[in-house]
Design a protein around this motif. Sequence first.
Motif, PDB file in Angstrom:
ATOM      1  N   GLY A  49       0.814  -1.216   0.000  1.00 39.88           N
ATOM      2  CA  GLY A  49       0.000   0.000   0.000  1.00 39.88           C
ATOM      3  C   GLY A  49       0.841   1.255   0.000  1.00 39.88           C
ATOM      4  N   GLN A  50       1.898   1.255   0.828  1.00 34.79           N
ATOM      5  CA  GLN A  50       2.753   2.439   0.898  1.00 34.79           C
ATOM      6  C   GLN A  50       3.524   2.641  -0.400  1.00 34.79           C
ATOM      7  OE1 GLN A  50       2.427   4.610   3.452  1.00 34.79           O
ATOM      8  NE2 GLN A  50       0.822   3.108   3.917  1.00 34.79           N
ATOM      9  N   PHE A  51       3.811   1.550  -1.106  1.00 35.00           N
ATOM     10  CA  PHE A  51       4.489   1.676  -2.398  1.00 35.00           C
ATOM     11  C   PHE A  51       3.655   2.527  -3.355  1.00 35.00           C
ATOM     12  CE2 PHE A  51       4.904   0.189  -6.796  1.00 35.00           C
ATOM     13  CZ  PHE A  51       6.257   0.413  -7.019  1.00 35.00           C
ATOM     14  N   PHE A  52       2.360   2.236  -3.445  1.00 32.81           N
ATOM     15  CA  PHE A  52       1.493   2.996  -4.340  1.00 32.81           C
ATOM     16  C   PHE A  52       1.318   4.434  -3.852  1.00 32.81           C
ATOM     17  CE2 PHE A  52       0.158  -1.331  -5.531  1.00 32.81           C
ATOM     18  CZ  PHE A  52       0.265  -1.218  -6.906  1.00 32.81           C
ATOM     19  N   SER A  53       1.238   4.604  -2.539  1.00 33.74           N
ATOM     20  CA  SER A  53       1.097   5.948  -1.982  1.00 33.74           C
ATOM     21  C   SER A  53       2.337   6.798  -2.254  1.00 33.74           C
ATOM     22  CB  SER A  53       0.850   5.862  -0.473  1.00 33.74           C
ATOM     23  OG  SER A  53       0.804   7.143   0.112  1.00 33.74           O
ATOM     24  N   LEU A  54       3.515   6.225  -1.968  1.00 27.38           N
ATOM     25  CA  LEU A  54       4.769   6.950  -2.186  1.00 27.38           C
ATOM     26  C   LEU A  54       5.039   7.181  -3.666  1.00 27.38           C
ATOM     27  CD1 LEU A  54       6.997   5.085   0.436  1.00 27.38           C
ATOM     28  CD2 LEU A  54       6.153   7.429   0.611  1.00 27.38           C
ATOM     29  N   LEU A  55       4.687   6.184  -4.493  1.00 29.25           N
ATOM     30  CA  LEU A  55       4.898   6.301  -5.934  1.00 29.25           C
ATOM     31  C   LEU A  55       4.073   7.452  -6.510  1.00 29.25           C
ATOM     32  CD1 LEU A  55       6.298   4.882  -8.385  1.00 29.25           C
ATOM     33  CD2 LEU A  55       4.143   3.641  -8.706  1.00 29.25           C
ATOM     34  N   SER A  56       2.797   7.500  -6.151  1.00 26.13           N
ATOM     35  CA  SER A  56       1.929   8.569  -6.661  1.00 26.13           C
ATOM     36  C   SER A  56       2.366   9.929  -6.132  1.00 26.13           C
ATOM     37  CB  SER A  56       0.473   8.291  -6.286  1.00 26.13           C
ATOM     38  OG  SER A  56       0.310   8.225  -4.889  1.00 26.13           O
ATOM     39  N   MET A  83      14.450   0.110   0.274  1.00 28.64           N
ATOM     40  CA  MET A  83      14.308  -0.330  -1.109  1.00 28.64           C
ATOM     41  C   MET A  83      13.003   0.206  -1.711  1.00 28.64           C
ATOM     42  SD  MET A  83      14.500  -4.215  -2.590  1.00 28.64           S
ATOM     43  CE  MET A  83      13.077  -4.736  -1.623  1.00 28.64           C
ATOM     44  N   VAL A  84      11.905   0.093  -0.972  1.00 28.26           N
ATOM     45  CA  VAL A  84      10.610   0.598  -1.442  1.00 28.26           C
ATOM     46  C   VAL A  84      10.685   2.099  -1.694  1.00 28.26           C
ATOM     47  CG1 VAL A  84       8.209   1.016  -0.764  1.00 28.26           C
ATOM     48  CG2 VAL A  84       9.236  -1.217  -0.361  1.00 28.26           C
ATOM     49  N   SER A  85      11.274   2.824  -0.748  1.00 26.96           N
ATOM     50  CA  SER A  85      11.397   4.276  -0.880  1.00 26.96           C
ATOM     51  C   SER A  85      12.256   4.651  -2.080  1.00 26.96           C
ATOM     52  CB  SER A  85      11.996   4.852   0.405  1.00 26.96           C
ATOM     53  OG  SER A  85      12.168   6.244   0.302  1.00 26.96           O
ATOM     54  N   SER A  86      13.360   3.932  -2.267  1.00 31.10           N
ATOM     55  CA  SER A  86      14.265   4.230  -3.380  1.00 31.10           C
ATOM     56  C   SER A  86      13.588   4.017  -4.723  1.00 31.10           C
ATOM     57  CB  SER A  86      15.521   3.356  -3.287  1.00 31.10           C
ATOM     58  OG  SER A  86      16.211   3.586  -2.089  1.00 31.10           O
ATOM     59  N   ILE A  87      12.873   2.899  -4.849  1.00 30.10           N
ATOM     60  CA  ILE A  87      12.204   2.594  -6.118  1.00 30.10           C
ATOM     61  C   ILE A  87      11.160   3.655  -6.445  1.00 30.10           C
ATOM     62  CG2 ILE A  87      10.666   0.965  -7.291  1.00 30.10           C
ATOM     63  CD1 ILE A  87      12.088  -1.280  -5.747  1.00 30.10           C
ATOM     64  N   THR A  88      10.371   4.050  -5.444  1.00 31.10           N
ATOM     65  CA  THR A  88       9.323   5.049  -5.700  1.00 31.10           C
ATOM     66  C   THR A  88       9.925   6.406  -6.051  1.00 31.10           C
ATOM     67  OG1 THR A  88       9.169   5.510  -3.315  1.00 31.10           O
ATOM     68  CG2 THR A  88       7.622   3.924  -4.232  1.00 31.10           C
ATOM     69  N   ASN A  89      11.036   6.752  -5.415  1.00 26.84           N
ATOM     70  CA  ASN A  89      11.680   8.040  -5.715  1.00 26.84           C
ATOM     71  C   ASN A  89      12.272   8.076  -7.117  1.00 26.84           C
ATOM     72  OD1 ASN A  89      11.095   9.291  -3.283  1.00 26.84           O
ATOM     73  ND2 ASN A  89      12.936   8.512  -2.282  1.00 26.84           N
ATOM     74  N   ILE A  90      12.560   6.901  -7.670  1.00 29.63           N
ATOM     75  CA  ILE A  90      13.113   6.829  -9.027  1.00 29.63           C
ATOM     76  C   ILE A  90      12.002   6.737 -10.060  1.00 29.63           C
ATOM     77  CG2 ILE A  90      14.501   5.413 -10.592  1.00 29.63           C
ATOM     78  CD1 ILE A  90      15.931   4.461  -7.907  1.00 29.63           C
ATOM     79  N   VAL A 121      -6.047   6.052  -1.800  1.00 29.43           N
ATOM     80  CA  VAL A 121      -7.154   5.098  -1.658  1.00 29.43           C
ATOM     81  C   VAL A 121      -6.615   3.670  -1.526  1.00 29.43           C
ATOM     82  CG1 VAL A 121      -9.101   4.027  -2.863  1.00 29.43           C
ATOM     83  CG2 VAL A 121      -8.894   6.518  -2.793  1.00 29.43           C
ATOM     84  N   ILE A 122      -5.627   3.318  -2.348  1.00 26.32           N
ATOM     85  CA  ILE A 122      -5.043   1.975  -2.291  1.00 26.32           C
ATOM     86  C   ILE A 122      -4.373   1.740  -0.937  1.00 26.32           C
ATOM     87  CG2 ILE A 122      -3.268   0.450  -3.227  1.00 26.32           C
ATOM     88  CD1 ILE A 122      -3.799   1.728  -5.975  1.00 26.32           C
ATOM     89  N   ALA A 123      -3.530   2.703  -0.508  1.00 23.18           N
ATOM     90  CA  ALA A 123      -2.803   2.555   0.758  1.00 23.18           C
ATOM     91  C   ALA A 123      -3.756   2.484   1.943  1.00 23.18           C
ATOM     92  CB  ALA A 123      -1.826   3.717   0.936  1.00 23.18           C
ATOM     93  N   THR A 124      -4.761   3.363   1.942  1.00 22.18           N
ATOM     94  CA  THR A 124      -5.722   3.401   3.039  1.00 22.18           C
ATOM     95  C   THR A 124      -6.571   2.142   3.085  1.00 22.18           C
ATOM     96  OG1 THR A 124      -5.842   5.819   2.936  1.00 22.18           O
ATOM     97  CG2 THR A 124      -7.661   4.684   4.013  1.00 22.18           C
ATOM     98  N   SER A 125      -6.989   1.670   1.925  1.00 22.73           N
ATOM     99  CA  SER A 125      -7.824   0.460   1.861  1.00 22.73           C
ATOM    100  C   SER A 125      -7.093  -0.743   2.446  1.00 22.73           C
ATOM    101  CB  SER A 125      -8.230   0.168   0.416  1.00 22.73           C
ATOM    102  OG  SER A 125      -8.987   1.239  -0.124  1.00 22.73           O
ATOM    103  N   LEU A 181      -4.534  13.448  -9.986  1.00 24.52           N
ATOM    104  CA  LEU A 181      -5.468  12.392  -9.577  1.00 24.52           C
ATOM    105  C   LEU A 181      -4.748  11.129  -9.111  1.00 24.52           C
ATOM    106  CD1 LEU A 181      -8.285  12.702 -12.276  1.00 24.52           C
ATOM    107  CD2 LEU A 181      -8.273  13.576  -9.932  1.00 24.52           C
ATOM    108  N   LEU A 182      -3.472  10.991  -9.497  1.00 26.34           N
ATOM    109  CA  LEU A 182      -2.686   9.843  -9.027  1.00 26.34           C
ATOM    110  C   LEU A 182      -2.603   9.809  -7.505  1.00 26.34           C
ATOM    111  CD1 LEU A 182       0.404   9.557 -11.406  1.00 26.34           C
ATOM    112  CD2 LEU A 182      -1.429   7.900 -11.126  1.00 26.34           C
ATOM    113  N   ASP A 183      -2.503  10.996  -6.891  1.00 28.86           N
ATOM    114  CA  ASP A 183      -2.402  11.062  -5.434  1.00 28.86           C
ATOM    115  C   ASP A 183      -3.630  10.461  -4.763  1.00 28.86           C
ATOM    116  OD1 ASP A 183      -0.088  11.832  -4.251  1.00 28.86           O
ATOM    117  OD2 ASP A 183      -0.555  13.951  -4.142  1.00 28.86           O
ATOM    118  N   ILE A 184      -4.784  10.752  -5.342  1.00 29.37           N
ATOM    119  CA  ILE A 184      -6.023  10.225  -4.777  1.00 29.37           C
ATOM    120  C   ILE A 184      -6.055   8.708  -4.911  1.00 29.37           C
ATOM    121  CG2 ILE A 184      -8.539  10.290  -4.939  1.00 29.37           C
ATOM    122  CD1 ILE A 184      -8.241  13.145  -6.054  1.00 29.37           C
ATOM    123  N   LEU A 185      -5.673   8.214  -6.091  1.00 31.53           N
ATOM    124  CA  LEU A 185      -5.635   6.771  -6.322  1.00 31.53           C
ATOM    125  C   LEU A 185      -4.669   6.081  -5.363  1.00 31.53           C
ATOM    126  CD1 LEU A 185      -6.435   4.284  -7.980  1.00 31.53           C
ATOM    127  CD2 LEU A 185      -4.593   4.870  -9.594  1.00 31.53           C
ATOM    128  N   GLY A 186      -3.463   6.648  -5.222  1.00 28.51           N
ATOM    129  CA  GLY A 186      -2.457   6.069  -4.326  1.00 28.51           C
ATOM    130  C   GLY A 186      -2.920   6.053  -2.882  1.00 28.51           C
TER     131      GLY A 186
END
Length: 396
Positions: free
Chosen positions: A16-23, A144-151, A178-182, A171-176
Amino acid sequence: MEMKNWKKRLFAIYTGQFFSLLSSAAVQFSIIWWLTDATGSPLVLALAGVAGFLPQALIGPIAGTIIDRYSRKMMMILADMTVAFGSFILFITMYFQEPSLVLIISVLILRSIATAFHVPSLQASIPLLVPEEHYTKVAGWGQMVSSITNIVGPAIGVSLLAIATIEWVLLLDILGAVIATSILLFIHIPKVTEDKSAAPLSFVTEMKEGYQAVTQHRLLIKLVIVMTIVAVLYIPLGTYFPLMVRNHFERGVIEAGIVEITFAIGLILGGVLVGFVGDRYSKGKTMAAGMALLGGALLISGLLVPSAFFIFIGLSFFMGLSGPLFSAPFYAFIQTEIEPRLLGRAFSFITSLSLLATPLGFGVAGIIAEVTDIAVLFAVTGCLIVVNAIITYKMN
Protein backbone atom coordinates in the motif's frame (compact mmCIF):
# COMPACT_ATOMS: atom_id res chain seq x y z
CA MET A 1 2.70 -8.47 21.25
CA GLU A 2 1.38 -10.75 18.53
CA MET A 3 4.09 -11.34 15.96
CA LYS A 4 2.55 -14.22 14.00
CA ASN A 5 2.36 -13.72 10.23
CA TRP A 6 4.38 -10.53 10.55
CA LYS A 7 5.85 -10.90 7.06
CA LYS A 8 2.40 -11.06 5.46
CA ARG A 9 1.21 -7.97 7.34
CA LEU A 10 4.37 -6.07 6.56
CA PHE A 11 4.21 -7.04 2.89
CA ALA A 12 0.62 -5.78 2.74
CA ILE A 13 1.55 -2.47 4.41
CA TYR A 14 4.57 -1.93 2.15
CA THR A 15 2.47 -2.74 -0.91
CA GLY A 16 0.00 0.00 0.00
CA GLN A 17 2.75 2.44 0.90
CA PHE A 18 4.49 1.68 -2.40
CA PHE A 19 1.49 3.00 -4.34
CA SER A 20 1.10 5.95 -1.98
CA LEU A 21 4.77 6.95 -2.19
CA LEU A 22 4.90 6.30 -5.93
CA SER A 23 1.93 8.57 -6.66
CA SER A 24 3.23 11.25 -4.29
CA ALA A 25 6.67 11.23 -5.96
CA ALA A 26 5.05 11.56 -9.41
CA VAL A 27 2.80 14.41 -8.31
CA GLN A 28 5.53 16.22 -6.35
CA PHE A 29 7.82 16.15 -9.39
CA SER A 30 4.99 17.29 -11.68
CA ILE A 31 4.18 20.27 -9.47
CA ILE A 32 7.83 21.36 -9.35
CA TRP A 33 8.17 20.91 -13.11
CA TRP A 34 4.98 22.92 -13.67
CA LEU A 35 6.36 25.74 -11.53
CA THR A 36 9.64 25.61 -13.46
CA ASP A 37 7.84 25.74 -16.80
CA ALA A 38 5.28 28.36 -15.77
CA THR A 39 7.52 30.80 -13.88
CA GLY A 40 11.16 29.97 -14.71
CA SER A 41 12.01 31.69 -11.43
CA PRO A 42 14.77 30.28 -9.19
CA LEU A 43 13.17 32.20 -6.30
CA VAL A 44 9.84 30.42 -6.80
CA LEU A 45 11.59 27.04 -6.94
CA ALA A 46 13.50 27.88 -3.76
CA LEU A 47 10.23 28.85 -2.10
CA ALA A 48 8.67 25.55 -3.24
CA GLY A 49 11.65 23.66 -1.81
CA VAL A 50 11.33 25.40 1.55
CA ALA A 51 7.56 24.70 1.57
CA GLY A 52 8.39 21.04 1.00
CA PHE A 53 10.67 20.48 4.00
CA LEU A 54 10.42 23.36 6.52
CA PRO A 55 6.88 22.63 7.84
CA GLN A 56 7.85 19.00 8.35
CA ALA A 57 10.93 20.09 10.30
CA LEU A 58 9.10 22.63 12.48
CA ILE A 59 6.09 20.56 13.50
CA GLY A 60 8.00 17.27 13.80
CA PRO A 61 8.19 17.20 17.63
CA ILE A 62 4.50 18.10 17.93
CA ALA A 63 3.55 15.49 15.33
CA GLY A 64 5.61 12.85 17.13
CA THR A 65 3.80 13.47 20.41
CA ILE A 66 0.40 13.17 18.70
CA ILE A 67 1.51 9.95 16.98
CA ASP A 68 2.47 8.38 20.30
CA ARG A 69 -0.84 9.45 21.87
CA TYR A 70 -3.13 7.99 19.25
CA SER A 71 -3.36 5.09 16.78
CA ARG A 72 -0.36 5.03 14.46
CA LYS A 73 -2.47 3.26 11.87
CA MET A 74 -5.01 6.11 11.95
CA MET A 75 -2.21 8.68 11.69
CA MET A 76 -0.98 7.04 8.47
CA ILE A 77 -4.49 6.93 7.04
CA LEU A 78 -5.17 10.58 7.89
CA ALA A 79 -1.80 11.63 6.43
CA ASP A 80 -2.51 9.80 3.15
CA MET A 81 -5.99 11.30 2.89
CA THR A 82 -4.67 14.80 3.68
CA VAL A 83 -2.24 14.59 0.76
CA ALA A 84 -5.06 13.34 -1.46
CA PHE A 85 -7.32 16.20 -0.31
CA GLY A 86 -4.67 18.80 -1.20
CA SER A 87 -4.21 17.30 -4.65
CA PHE A 88 -7.99 17.19 -5.18
CA ILE A 89 -8.34 20.90 -4.33
CA LEU A 90 -5.52 21.71 -6.75
CA PHE A 91 -7.11 19.49 -9.42
CA ILE A 92 -10.47 21.29 -9.16
CA THR A 93 -8.79 24.70 -9.33
CA MET A 94 -6.55 23.80 -12.27
CA TYR A 95 -9.44 22.27 -14.18
CA PHE A 96 -11.33 25.55 -14.24
CA GLN A 97 -8.62 28.20 -14.05
CA GLU A 98 -4.93 28.97 -13.62
CA PRO A 99 -4.03 28.35 -9.95
CA SER A 100 -2.38 31.05 -7.88
CA LEU A 101 1.16 30.60 -6.59
CA VAL A 102 -0.22 30.95 -3.06
CA LEU A 103 -2.49 27.93 -3.56
CA ILE A 104 0.31 25.76 -4.95
CA ILE A 105 2.68 26.67 -2.11
CA SER A 106 -0.14 26.02 0.37
CA VAL A 107 -0.65 22.53 -1.07
CA LEU A 108 3.09 21.84 -0.83
CA ILE A 109 2.99 22.95 2.82
CA LEU A 110 0.02 20.66 3.45
CA ARG A 111 1.90 17.73 1.88
CA SER A 112 4.92 18.48 4.08
CA ILE A 113 2.78 18.53 7.23
CA ALA A 114 1.20 15.21 6.26
CA THR A 115 4.68 13.72 5.75
CA ALA A 116 5.62 14.85 9.28
CA PHE A 117 2.92 12.49 10.56
CA HIS A 118 3.18 9.69 8.02
CA VAL A 119 6.88 8.76 8.09
CA PRO A 120 7.33 8.60 11.91
CA SER A 121 4.01 6.71 12.22
CA LEU A 122 5.26 4.02 9.84
CA GLN A 123 8.69 3.80 11.49
CA ALA A 124 7.16 3.69 14.98
CA SER A 125 4.79 0.89 13.92
CA ILE A 126 7.60 -1.50 12.93
CA PRO A 127 8.46 -2.68 16.48
CA LEU A 128 4.76 -3.42 17.03
CA LEU A 129 4.72 -5.73 14.00
CA VAL A 130 8.21 -7.19 13.61
CA PRO A 131 10.41 -9.34 15.89
CA GLU A 132 13.40 -7.35 17.14
CA GLU A 133 15.99 -9.56 15.41
CA HIS A 134 14.58 -8.50 12.02
CA TYR A 135 14.55 -4.69 12.49
CA THR A 136 17.60 -4.05 10.29
CA LYS A 137 16.34 -6.37 7.56
CA VAL A 138 12.94 -4.65 7.54
CA ALA A 139 14.59 -1.21 7.47
CA GLY A 140 16.45 -2.36 4.36
CA TRP A 141 13.17 -3.39 2.75
CA GLY A 142 11.72 0.02 3.57
CA GLN A 143 14.74 1.75 2.03
CA MET A 144 14.31 -0.33 -1.11
CA VAL A 145 10.61 0.60 -1.44
CA SER A 146 11.40 4.28 -0.88
CA SER A 147 14.27 4.23 -3.38
CA ILE A 148 12.20 2.59 -6.12
CA THR A 149 9.32 5.05 -5.70
CA ASN A 150 11.68 8.04 -5.72
CA ILE A 151 13.11 6.83 -9.03
CA VAL A 152 10.02 5.54 -10.79
CA GLY A 153 7.68 8.28 -9.50
CA PRO A 154 9.26 11.20 -11.39
CA ALA A 155 9.52 9.02 -14.53
CA ILE A 156 5.77 8.37 -14.33
CA GLY A 157 5.17 12.07 -13.79
CA VAL A 158 7.19 12.97 -16.88
CA SER A 159 5.43 10.33 -18.99
CA LEU A 160 1.97 11.51 -17.96
CA LEU A 161 2.84 15.16 -18.50
CA ALA A 162 3.85 14.25 -22.06
CA ILE A 163 0.35 12.94 -22.86
CA ALA A 164 -1.88 14.91 -20.45
CA THR A 165 -2.04 18.13 -18.46
CA ILE A 166 -0.90 18.36 -14.86
CA GLU A 167 -4.37 18.34 -13.31
CA TRP A 168 -4.86 14.74 -14.46
CA VAL A 169 -1.51 13.76 -12.96
CA LEU A 170 -2.79 15.10 -9.62
CA LEU A 171 -5.47 12.39 -9.58
CA LEU A 172 -2.69 9.84 -9.03
CA ASP A 173 -2.40 11.06 -5.43
CA ILE A 174 -6.02 10.22 -4.78
CA LEU A 175 -5.64 6.77 -6.32
CA GLY A 176 -2.46 6.07 -4.33
CA ALA A 177 -4.05 7.24 -1.08
CA VAL A 178 -7.15 5.10 -1.66
CA ILE A 179 -5.04 1.98 -2.29
CA ALA A 180 -2.80 2.55 0.76
CA THR A 181 -5.72 3.40 3.04
CA SER A 182 -7.82 0.46 1.86
CA ILE A 183 -5.02 -1.96 2.70
CA LEU A 184 -4.31 -0.35 6.09
CA LEU A 185 -7.97 -0.68 7.11
CA PHE A 186 -7.58 -4.48 7.05
CA ILE A 187 -4.22 -4.57 8.85
CA HIS A 188 -4.11 -4.86 12.62
CA ILE A 189 -1.38 -2.71 14.14
CA PRO A 190 -1.25 -3.30 17.92
CA LYS A 191 -1.53 -0.31 20.20
CA VAL A 192 1.30 0.50 22.61
CA THR A 193 0.71 -0.86 26.10
CA GLU A 194 0.33 2.00 28.55
CA ASP A 195 0.72 2.08 32.30
CA LYS A 196 -2.85 2.69 33.50
CA SER A 197 -1.69 3.47 37.04
CA ALA A 198 0.51 6.38 35.95
CA ALA A 199 -0.90 9.90 36.04
CA PRO A 200 -1.64 11.42 32.60
CA LEU A 201 1.14 13.66 31.32
CA SER A 202 0.68 17.05 29.72
CA PHE A 203 1.36 17.50 26.00
CA VAL A 204 4.55 19.51 26.65
CA THR A 205 5.78 16.94 29.17
CA GLU A 206 5.26 14.17 26.60
CA MET A 207 7.26 16.17 24.02
CA LYS A 208 10.10 16.55 26.53
CA GLU A 209 9.92 12.83 27.31
CA GLY A 210 10.56 11.98 23.65
CA TYR A 211 13.40 14.50 23.41
CA GLN A 212 15.01 13.13 26.58
CA ALA A 213 14.71 9.55 25.37
CA VAL A 214 17.09 10.47 22.56
CA THR A 215 19.42 12.92 24.32
CA GLN A 216 19.90 10.82 27.45
CA HIS A 217 20.92 7.72 25.49
CA ARG A 218 24.66 8.38 25.21
CA LEU A 219 25.42 6.24 22.15
CA LEU A 220 22.21 7.16 20.31
CA ILE A 221 22.68 10.92 20.65
CA LYS A 222 26.25 10.55 19.37
CA LEU A 223 25.00 8.59 16.34
CA VAL A 224 22.25 11.18 15.78
CA ILE A 225 24.85 13.96 15.71
CA VAL A 226 27.07 12.00 13.30
CA MET A 227 24.14 11.14 11.01
CA THR A 228 22.98 14.77 11.03
CA ILE A 229 26.48 15.91 10.01
CA VAL A 230 26.53 13.32 7.20
CA ALA A 231 23.11 14.56 6.04
CA VAL A 232 24.30 18.17 6.09
CA LEU A 233 27.34 17.19 4.02
CA TYR A 234 25.69 14.78 1.62
CA ILE A 235 22.16 16.00 0.82
CA PRO A 236 23.29 19.17 -1.04
CA LEU A 237 25.43 17.05 -3.38
CA GLY A 238 22.26 15.68 -4.98
CA THR A 239 21.73 19.15 -6.42
CA TYR A 240 25.32 19.37 -7.68
CA PHE A 241 25.61 16.00 -9.45
CA PRO A 242 24.49 17.47 -12.82
CA LEU A 243 26.90 20.38 -12.29
CA MET A 244 29.74 17.93 -11.68
CA VAL A 245 28.91 16.14 -14.94
CA ARG A 246 28.65 19.34 -16.96
CA ASN A 247 31.38 21.54 -15.50
CA HIS A 248 34.06 19.08 -14.41
CA PHE A 249 33.61 16.20 -16.84
CA GLU A 250 32.30 18.45 -19.64
CA ARG A 251 29.44 16.09 -20.54
CA GLY A 252 25.78 16.65 -21.42
CA VAL A 253 22.29 15.83 -20.22
CA ILE A 254 22.39 12.20 -21.41
CA GLU A 255 25.51 11.48 -19.37
CA ALA A 256 23.97 13.25 -16.37
CA GLY A 257 20.95 10.96 -16.70
CA ILE A 258 23.20 7.90 -16.82
CA VAL A 259 24.85 8.97 -13.56
CA GLU A 260 21.46 9.44 -11.87
CA ILE A 261 20.24 6.02 -13.05
CA THR A 262 23.46 4.33 -11.93
CA PHE A 263 23.18 5.96 -8.51
CA ALA A 264 19.55 4.83 -8.26
CA ILE A 265 20.45 1.23 -9.14
CA GLY A 266 23.06 1.27 -6.38
CA LEU A 267 20.48 2.64 -3.94
CA ILE A 268 18.02 -0.15 -4.71
CA LEU A 269 20.66 -2.88 -4.50
CA GLY A 270 21.87 -1.40 -1.22
CA GLY A 271 18.39 -1.86 0.20
CA VAL A 272 18.30 -5.43 -1.12
CA LEU A 273 21.72 -6.13 0.44
CA VAL A 274 20.68 -4.83 3.86
CA GLY A 275 17.42 -6.77 3.62
CA PHE A 276 19.39 -9.94 2.91
CA VAL A 277 22.17 -9.47 5.48
CA GLY A 278 19.93 -8.13 8.26
CA ASP A 279 21.57 -8.14 11.71
CA ARG A 280 24.41 -10.53 10.95
CA TYR A 281 26.85 -7.72 11.66
CA SER A 282 26.97 -4.96 14.26
CA LYS A 283 24.67 -2.04 13.40
CA GLY A 284 27.38 0.48 14.27
CA LYS A 285 30.04 -1.26 12.19
CA THR A 286 27.66 -1.52 9.21
CA MET A 287 26.90 2.20 9.52
CA ALA A 288 30.63 3.00 9.60
CA ALA A 289 31.25 0.82 6.53
CA GLY A 290 28.46 2.57 4.61
CA MET A 291 29.81 6.01 5.49
CA ALA A 292 33.35 4.99 4.56
CA LEU A 293 32.14 3.69 1.19
CA LEU A 294 30.26 6.92 0.51
CA GLY A 295 33.08 9.17 1.64
CA GLY A 296 35.71 7.23 -0.28
CA ALA A 297 33.66 7.32 -3.49
CA LEU A 298 33.11 11.08 -3.15
CA LEU A 299 36.79 11.73 -2.40
CA ILE A 300 37.98 9.75 -5.42
CA SER A 301 35.36 11.46 -7.60
CA GLY A 302 36.71 14.86 -6.65
CA LEU A 303 40.24 13.78 -7.59
CA LEU A 304 39.34 12.37 -11.03
CA VAL A 305 40.59 14.07 -14.18
CA PRO A 306 37.86 15.20 -16.64
CA SER A 307 38.61 12.30 -19.00
CA ALA A 308 37.78 9.71 -16.30
CA PHE A 309 34.01 10.14 -16.54
CA PHE A 310 33.31 6.42 -16.80
CA ILE A 311 35.06 5.85 -13.47
CA PHE A 312 32.73 8.47 -11.99
CA ILE A 313 29.75 6.45 -13.25
CA GLY A 314 31.05 3.41 -11.35
CA LEU A 315 31.65 5.48 -8.22
CA SER A 316 28.08 6.80 -8.44
CA PHE A 317 26.87 3.22 -8.12
CA PHE A 318 28.83 2.79 -4.87
CA MET A 319 27.52 6.11 -3.55
CA GLY A 320 23.99 4.83 -4.03
CA LEU A 321 24.85 1.43 -2.57
CA SER A 322 26.24 3.06 0.58
CA GLY A 323 23.03 4.90 1.54
CA PRO A 324 21.01 1.98 2.96
CA LEU A 325 24.15 0.56 4.58
CA PHE A 326 24.34 3.44 7.05
CA SER A 327 20.70 4.60 7.22
CA ALA A 328 18.86 1.27 7.65
CA PRO A 329 20.93 0.09 10.67
CA PHE A 330 20.51 3.56 12.18
CA TYR A 331 16.70 3.31 12.02
CA ALA A 332 16.86 -0.24 13.37
CA PHE A 333 19.07 0.88 16.26
CA ILE A 334 16.53 3.55 17.23
CA GLN A 335 13.70 1.00 17.12
CA THR A 336 15.74 -1.34 19.32
CA GLU A 337 16.87 1.18 21.91
CA ILE A 338 13.80 3.41 22.34
CA GLU A 339 10.61 2.23 24.03
CA PRO A 340 7.77 1.65 21.50
CA ARG A 341 5.58 4.24 23.27
CA LEU A 342 8.23 6.93 22.61
CA LEU A 343 9.21 6.02 19.05
CA GLY A 344 6.95 8.52 17.28
CA ARG A 345 8.48 11.38 19.23
CA ALA A 346 12.02 10.05 18.82
CA PHE A 347 11.78 9.66 15.03
CA SER A 348 10.11 13.07 14.64
CA PHE A 349 12.80 14.79 16.73
CA ILE A 350 15.65 13.16 14.78
CA THR A 351 14.03 13.91 11.40
CA SER A 352 13.40 17.54 12.37
CA LEU A 353 17.02 17.94 13.45
CA SER A 354 18.31 16.72 10.06
CA LEU A 355 15.85 18.85 8.07
CA LEU A 356 16.62 22.02 10.02
CA ALA A 357 20.35 21.47 9.53
CA THR A 358 20.04 20.88 5.77
CA PRO A 359 19.91 24.60 4.77
CA LEU A 360 23.26 25.05 6.52
CA GLY A 361 24.68 22.30 4.30
CA PHE A 362 23.34 23.96 1.16
CA GLY A 363 24.88 27.28 2.21
CA VAL A 364 28.33 25.87 2.94
CA ALA A 365 28.33 23.69 -0.19
CA GLY A 366 27.31 26.65 -2.34
CA ILE A 367 30.14 28.79 -1.00
CA ILE A 368 32.77 26.04 -1.50
CA ALA A 369 31.56 25.34 -5.05
CA GLU A 370 31.51 29.05 -5.89
CA VAL A 371 34.88 29.95 -4.38
CA THR A 372 36.79 26.85 -5.53
CA ASP A 373 35.49 24.18 -7.91
CA ILE A 374 32.70 21.59 -7.91
CA ALA A 375 35.27 18.77 -7.85
CA VAL A 376 36.84 20.28 -4.73
CA LEU A 377 33.42 20.22 -3.07
CA PHE A 378 33.11 16.48 -3.77
CA ALA A 379 36.62 15.79 -2.44
CA VAL A 380 36.19 17.88 0.74
CA THR A 381 32.79 16.35 1.44
CA GLY A 382 34.23 12.87 0.95
CA CYS A 383 37.05 13.53 3.42
CA LEU A 384 34.66 14.81 6.07
CA ILE A 385 32.32 11.83 5.68
CA VAL A 386 35.28 9.42 6.01
CA VAL A 387 36.16 11.19 9.27
CA ASN A 388 32.59 10.62 10.45
CA ALA A 389 32.90 6.95 9.46
CA ILE A 390 36.00 6.60 11.65
CA ILE A 391 34.23 8.30 14.57
CA THR A 392 31.22 6.00 14.15
CA TYR A 393 33.46 2.92 14.08
CA LYS A 394 35.23 3.94 17.29
CA MET A 395 31.92 4.56 19.07
CA ASN A 396 30.96 0.91 18.78
